[in-house]
Design a protein around this motif. Structure first.
Motif, PDB file in Angstrom:
ATOM      1  N   PHE A   1      -7.197  -6.802   1.002  1.00  0.00           N
ATOM      2  CA  PHE A   1      -6.212  -5.806   0.563  1.00  0.00           C
ATOM      3  C   PHE A   1      -6.682  -4.397   0.893  1.00  0.00           C
ATOM      4  CE2 PHE A   1      -5.025  -2.711  -2.667  1.00  0.00           C
ATOM      5  CZ  PHE A   1      -3.647  -2.730  -2.575  1.00  0.00           C
ATOM      6  N   PHE A   2      -7.918  -4.056   0.514  1.00  0.00           N
ATOM      7  CA  PHE A   2      -8.395  -2.698   0.704  1.00  0.00           C
ATOM      8  C   PHE A   2      -8.568  -2.346   2.183  1.00  0.00           C
ATOM      9  CE2 PHE A   2      -9.794  -3.093  -3.789  1.00  0.00           C
ATOM     10  CZ  PHE A   2      -9.177  -1.957  -4.275  1.00  0.00           C
ATOM     11  N   ILE A   3      -9.030  -3.304   2.992  1.00  0.00           N
ATOM     12  CA  ILE A   3      -9.206  -3.026   4.417  1.00  0.00           C
ATOM     13  C   ILE A   3      -7.879  -2.616   5.042  1.00  0.00           C
ATOM     14  CG2 ILE A   3      -9.675  -4.087   6.668  1.00  0.00           C
ATOM     15  CD1 ILE A   3     -11.795  -5.796   5.258  1.00  0.00           C
ATOM     16  N   HIS A   4      -6.858  -3.435   4.869  1.00  0.00           N
ATOM     17  CA  HIS A   4      -5.581  -3.185   5.534  1.00  0.00           C
ATOM     18  C   HIS A   4      -4.819  -2.031   4.884  1.00  0.00           C
ATOM     19  CE1 HIS A   4      -6.033  -6.593   8.200  1.00  0.00           C
ATOM     20  NE2 HIS A   4      -6.302  -7.368   7.169  1.00  0.00           N
ATOM     21  N   ALA A   5      -4.895  -1.913   3.561  1.00  0.00           N
ATOM     22  CA  ALA A   5      -4.216  -0.802   2.893  1.00  0.00           C
ATOM     23  C   ALA A   5      -4.831   0.531   3.308  1.00  0.00           C
ATOM     24  CB  ALA A   5      -4.294  -0.973   1.376  1.00  0.00           C
TER      25      ALA A   5
ATOM     26  N   MET B   1       2.048  14.334   0.661  1.00  0.00           N
ATOM     27  CA  MET B   1       1.882  13.439   1.812  1.00  0.00           C
ATOM     28  C   MET B   1       0.769  12.427   1.545  1.00  0.00           C
ATOM     29  SD  MET B   1       2.202  16.091   4.982  1.00  0.00           S
ATOM     30  CE  MET B   1       3.538  15.788   6.106  1.00  0.00           C
ATOM     31  N   GLY B   2      -0.320  12.887   0.941  1.00  0.00           N
ATOM     32  CA  GLY B   2      -1.416  11.980   0.619  1.00  0.00           C
ATOM     33  C   GLY B   2      -0.991  10.900  -0.359  1.00  0.00           C
ATOM     34  N   VAL B   3      -0.257  11.299  -1.405  1.00  0.00           N
ATOM     35  CA  VAL B   3       0.229  10.324  -2.384  1.00  0.00           C
ATOM     36  C   VAL B   3       1.189   9.334  -1.725  1.00  0.00           C
ATOM     37  CG1 VAL B   3       1.615  10.042  -4.475  1.00  0.00           C
ATOM     38  CG2 VAL B   3      -0.095  11.867  -4.347  1.00  0.00           C
ATOM     39  N   ALA B   4       2.067   9.839  -0.850  1.00  0.00           N
ATOM     40  CA  ALA B   4       3.007   8.959  -0.152  1.00  0.00           C
ATOM     41  C   ALA B   4       2.275   7.945   0.716  1.00  0.00           C
ATOM     42  CB  ALA B   4       3.967   9.791   0.700  1.00  0.00           C
ATOM     43  N   GLY B   5       1.202   8.397   1.394  1.00  0.00           N
ATOM     44  CA  GLY B   5       0.418   7.483   2.218  1.00  0.00           C
ATOM     45  C   GLY B   5      -0.258   6.400   1.393  1.00  0.00           C
TER      46      GLY B   5
ATOM     47  N   ARG C   1       2.511   3.983   0.136  1.00  0.00           N
ATOM     48  CA  ARG C   1       2.998   3.124   1.214  1.00  0.00           C
ATOM     49  C   ARG C   1       2.007   2.010   1.528  1.00  0.00           C
ATOM     50  NH1 ARG C   1       3.535   4.683   7.556  1.00  0.00           N
ATOM     51  NH2 ARG C   1       1.279   4.647   7.290  1.00  0.00           N
ATOM     52  N   GLY C   2       0.732   2.365   1.700  1.00  0.00           N
ATOM     53  CA  GLY C   2      -0.276   1.357   2.014  1.00  0.00           C
ATOM     54  C   GLY C   2      -0.419   0.318   0.914  1.00  0.00           C
ATOM     55  N   THR C   3      -0.362   0.776  -0.341  1.00  0.00           N
ATOM     56  CA  THR C   3      -0.505  -0.139  -1.480  1.00  0.00           C
ATOM     57  C   THR C   3       0.678  -1.095  -1.577  1.00  0.00           C
ATOM     58  OG1 THR C   3      -1.779   1.534  -2.694  1.00  0.00           O
ATOM     59  CG2 THR C   3      -0.817  -0.269  -3.971  1.00  0.00           C
ATOM     60  N   LEU C   4       1.898  -0.558  -1.474  1.00  0.00           N
ATOM     61  CA  LEU C   4       3.086  -1.390  -1.627  1.00  0.00           C
ATOM     62  C   LEU C   4       3.238  -2.388  -0.481  1.00  0.00           C
ATOM     63  CD1 LEU C   4       5.749   1.161  -2.942  1.00  0.00           C
ATOM     64  CD2 LEU C   4       4.432  -0.531  -4.245  1.00  0.00           C
ATOM     65  N   LEU C   5       2.945  -1.952   0.754  1.00  0.00           N
ATOM     66  CA  LEU C   5       3.109  -2.850   1.893  1.00  0.00           C
ATOM     67  C   LEU C   5       2.063  -3.956   1.907  1.00  0.00           C
ATOM     68  CD1 LEU C   5       4.043  -0.398   4.809  1.00  0.00           C
ATOM     69  CD2 LEU C   5       5.544  -1.995   3.598  1.00  0.00           C
ATOM     70  N   MET C   6       0.866  -3.661   1.402  1.00  0.00           N
ATOM     71  CA  MET C   6      -0.198  -4.662   1.437  1.00  0.00           C
ATOM     72  C   MET C   6      -0.212  -5.543   0.197  1.00  0.00           C
ATOM     73  SD  MET C   6      -2.351  -5.782   3.483  1.00  0.00           S
ATOM     74  CE  MET C   6      -3.369  -7.237   3.247  1.00  0.00           C
ATOM     75  N   ALA C   7       0.398  -5.078  -0.903  1.00  0.00           N
ATOM     76  CA  ALA C   7       0.330  -5.821  -2.167  1.00  0.00           C
ATOM     77  C   ALA C   7       0.843  -7.261  -2.069  1.00  0.00           C
ATOM     78  CB  ALA C   7       1.096  -5.049  -3.251  1.00  0.00           C
ATOM     79  N   PRO C   8       1.931  -7.551  -1.324  1.00  0.00           N
ATOM     80  CA  PRO C   8       2.409  -8.947  -1.283  1.00  0.00           C
ATOM     81  C   PRO C   8       1.457  -9.913  -0.582  1.00  0.00           C
ATOM     82  CG  PRO C   8       4.151  -7.416  -0.627  1.00  0.00           C
ATOM     83  CD  PRO C   8       2.870  -6.632  -0.654  1.00  0.00           C
ATOM     84  N   CYS C   9       0.603  -9.429   0.305  1.00  0.00           N
ATOM     85  CA  CYS C   9      -0.213 -10.344   1.130  1.00  0.00           C
ATOM     86  C   CYS C   9      -1.121 -11.257   0.315  1.00  0.00           C
ATOM     87  CB  CYS C   9      -1.019  -9.534   2.151  1.00  0.00           C
ATOM     88  SG  CYS C   9       0.005  -8.847   3.471  1.00  0.00           S
ATOM     89  N   PRO C  10      -1.908 -10.745  -0.662  1.00  0.00           N
ATOM     90  CA  PRO C  10      -2.737 -11.675  -1.443  1.00  0.00           C
ATOM     91  C   PRO C  10      -1.923 -12.746  -2.163  1.00  0.00           C
ATOM     92  CG  PRO C  10      -3.456  -9.408  -1.787  1.00  0.00           C
ATOM     93  CD  PRO C  10      -2.165  -9.341  -1.032  1.00  0.00           C
ATOM     94  N   PHE C  11      -0.726 -12.387  -2.666  1.00  0.00           N
ATOM     95  CA  PHE C  11       0.110 -13.368  -3.357  1.00  0.00           C
ATOM     96  C   PHE C  11       0.695 -14.390  -2.381  1.00  0.00           C
ATOM     97  CE2 PHE C  11       0.221  -9.513  -5.961  1.00  0.00           C
ATOM     98  CZ  PHE C  11      -0.223 -10.026  -7.174  1.00  0.00           C
ATOM     99  N   LEU C  12       1.052 -13.936  -1.179  1.00  0.00           N
ATOM    100  CA  LEU C  12       1.556 -14.867  -0.173  1.00  0.00           C
ATOM    101  C   LEU C  12       0.472 -15.842   0.267  1.00  0.00           C
ATOM    102  CD1 LEU C  12       3.721 -12.464   2.055  1.00  0.00           C
ATOM    103  CD2 LEU C  12       4.534 -14.239   0.470  1.00  0.00           C
ATOM    104  N   ILE C  13      -0.765 -15.374   0.295  1.00  0.00           N
ATOM    105  CA  ILE C  13      -1.879 -16.256   0.681  1.00  0.00           C
ATOM    106  C   ILE C  13      -2.165 -17.266  -0.418  1.00  0.00           C
ATOM    107  CG2 ILE C  13      -4.394 -16.256   0.974  1.00  0.00           C
ATOM    108  CD1 ILE C  13      -4.081 -13.878   2.803  1.00  0.00           C
ATOM    109  N   GLN C  14      -2.053 -16.851  -1.675  1.00  0.00           N
ATOM    110  CA  GLN C  14      -2.344 -17.764  -2.785  1.00  0.00           C
ATOM    111  C   GLN C  14      -1.346 -18.918  -2.878  1.00  0.00           C
ATOM    112  OE1 GLN C  14      -2.540 -14.961  -6.088  1.00  0.00           O
ATOM    113  NE2 GLN C  14      -4.762 -15.162  -6.168  1.00  0.00           N
TER     114      GLN C  14
END
Length: 321
Positions: A104-108, A146-150, A153-166
């Motif tokens: 999660f942290f790498i890709h986010a 802009m920093g908060v938006a970045g 964005r990274g958190t929301l887009l990456m958040a589903p991946c761990p759940f999809l893997i589980q």
């Protein structure tokens, strides 16, 4: 059949193999990796310290540079210590939760870095195309938003991946042929239908990389058009010179990322160790080279560092002419 091959749920642990085919050379590979990690920590901490202590650097572009340095420190610290454990002690075992967290942290963080590079391109666009309105348009408040938006964005887009893997079933060995828990490397261990994971990963990558590169390209197309309208050759060179650091960082950041992305998905005939080396280059080179590029090309940063490490050198006034 081994018990590990019978499981149909997420394994409790994974085993990071390192670089397949180069296990005998792990100790030697650890030397440049360790050296690069030291340079990453020293370089990015220096950037953060210099900007924090130099009032002349309290401006939007340098705030973005601090964001980039913080992201590079976080991304490298997420992966390199574990990578060195694999190289030095064959310590590739990692808990499933820790593996998903690392993924999660790498890709986010990579998505956040891409957002910062886009913000830097917009900064250069406003500075060159609207110089008289730059201070009123590109403020510290805008940079913070802009920093908060970045980050969001990274958190929301990456958040589903761990759940999809589980939700996947795992009927193969739990060995990840990689130096860290990369998304597709973990997905490939699953049996059954992984099309949702693959499609989502590809869509997010194309959305982030494609969208940000499009924004950067548009910004620089307007910049080039504005610069070419300048009557003075010296003014054109100066304008292009202000973009030099950012262009260098874009090439350093996106080139290995794109090579790794396309090789991982379409280069099926490429040897596995080449895949892994390309993926590692993306995590090693940009964090190491970014502070060097900005340290060399930004006069205030260069002079501040020289004043600290070489007293008297940083105080020299630039020659006129």
């Amino acid at each position: 059949m081994a018990p590990a091959n019978l499981t149909h749920s997420l394994p409790s642990t994974f085993l990071l193999q390192g670089i397949p085919g180069l296990e005998a050379h792990h100790v030697w590979l650890s030397v440049p990796v360790c050296t690069i990690y030291v340079v990453i920590i020293a370089g990015n901490c220096t950037i953060l310290w210099v900007v924090a202590t130099e009032p002349a650097l309290h401006r939007p572009m340098c705030y973005l540079l601090c964001m980039l340095a913080a992201i590079d420190l976080a991304a490298s610290t997420t992966t390199l210590p574990k990578m060195l454990c694999i190289f030095w002690f064959q310590g590739g075992e990692i808990q499933a939760g820790a593996c998903l967290a690392q993924m999660f942290f790498i890709h986010a963080l990579c998505m956040m870095e891409s957002a910062v590079l886009l913000a830097m391109a917009l900064d250069r666009y406003v500075a060159i195309c609207f110089p008289l309105r730059y201070n009123s348009l590109f403020t510290g408040s805008l940079v913070a938003k802009m920093g908060v938006a970045g980050v969001v964005r990274g958190t929301l887009l990456m958040a589903p991946c761990p759940f999809l893997i589980q939700r996947l079933s795992y009927c193969r060995a739990n060995i990840i042929h990689h130096t860290y828990c990369e998304h597709m490397a973990v997905v490939k261990l699953a049996c059954g239908d992984t099309s949702i994971n693959r499609t989502y990963g590809l869509a997010v990558a194309l959305l982030v990389i494609g969208g940000d590169l499009l924004g950067i390209g548009l910004s620089y197309s307007f910049i080039v058009r504005a610069v070419l309208r300048l009557s003075s050759h010296e003014a054109r060179l100066k304008a292009f010179g202000t973009c030099g650091s950012h262009i260098s960082v874009i090439l350093i950041s996106y080139s290995p990322a794109l090579f790794s992305f396309f090789t991982h998905r379409f280069g099926h005939s490429v040897a596995p160790h080449v895949h892994i080396l390309l993926a590692n280059l993306y995590l090693l080179f940009p964090p190491m080279l970014n502070p060097i590029v900005y340290g060399v090309r930004t006069k205030e940063i260069r002079q501040r560092v020289l004043r600290v490490f070489l007293p008297g050198r940083g105080d020299a006034k630039p020659r006129r002419g």
